[in-house]
Design an enzyme around this catalytic site. Structure first.
Site, PDB file in Angstrom:
ATOM      1  N   VAL A  59       3.869  -6.839  -8.077  1.00 33.03           N
ATOM      2  CA  VAL A  59       3.918  -5.480  -7.536  1.00 33.03           C
ATOM      3  C   VAL A  59       3.574  -5.480  -6.048  1.00 33.03           C
ATOM      4  CG1 VAL A  59       2.845  -3.191  -7.643  1.00 33.03           C
ATOM      5  CG2 VAL A  59       3.506  -4.360  -9.752  1.00 33.03           C
ATOM      6  N   GLU A  60       2.592  -6.253  -5.662  1.00 34.24           N
ATOM      7  CA  GLU A  60       2.142  -6.239  -4.271  1.00 34.24           C
ATOM      8  C   GLU A  60       3.174  -6.836  -3.308  1.00 34.24           C
ATOM      9  OE1 GLU A  60      -0.310  -4.693  -3.004  1.00 34.24           O
ATOM     10  OE2 GLU A  60      -1.772  -4.406  -4.593  1.00 34.24           O
TER      11      GLU A  60
END
Length: 186
Positions: A59-60
């Site tokens: 996600v990051e």
């Protein structure tokens, strides 16, 4: 002869395609995990689920190193410099520097996983609260839970008052679920 080839090739192609589809191994191409060894090592060191670490990284930064966000978060796990400095001091990890955290995935994963361990200790293994705290900070999450704004459950994730954090938690959960389906073990 040409029609016979078409009648043979098309079903054969569909059969191969179906075999690939039903073989779960192909899903690893759709949901790859980078830096498996580094994640596995830090997961064992800090007793954190490796799929959680991988989901957060996905996600990051989608496993792309040397990233710096518009707000200054560094590296593959997007650690804020103040949080990274605090983790280095608290975790007694002086060999880690902000420059190394930004550019070295193994250092970033070590500091990020240490921080996940710290959040896990703070939130009594409430994985959703840990995810939210990783994004919004533990003070915000404690406040939401104390005031009853959010109870820390998946059923009420829509009650997280910061849209970015709400979406972040939903995305981490999504990738966590996909990774645990695709990979039997880490």
């Amino acid at each position: 002869m040409r029609t016979l080839k078409k009648r043979f090739v098309l079903p054969l192609f569909l059969l191969v395609l179906a075999a690939l589809f039903f073989n779960s191994g192909w899903m690893a191409w759709v949901y790859p995990i980078g830096y498996k060894e580094e994640i596995r090592e830090q997961s064992k060191s800090y007793d954190i689920d490796p799929f959680l670490i991988a989901s957060i990284i996905r996600v990051e930064t989608n496993f792309k190193p040397s990233k710096e966000s518009r707000v200054g978060a560094l590296g593959i796990m997007q650690l804020m410099p103040d949080t990274a400095d605090w983790a280095i001091e608290q975790g007694k990890l002086p060999e880690a520097t902000l420059e190394r955290i930004k550019h070295e995935p193994d250092t970033n994963i070590r500091i990020g996983t240490w921080y996940l361990r710290n959040l896990t200790d703070q939130f009594g293994d409430n994985r959703l609260a840990v995810m939210a705290a990783y994004n919004a900070g533990p003070g915000n999450v404690r406040k939401w839970m104390k005031e009853g704004t959010w109870d820390g459950t998946l059923e009420n994730v829509r009650d997280i008052p910061i849209g970015e954090t709400r979406h972040y938690v939903q995305r981490v959960i999504y990738y966590y679920n996909q990774y645990t389906k695709v990979y039997e073990t880490f």
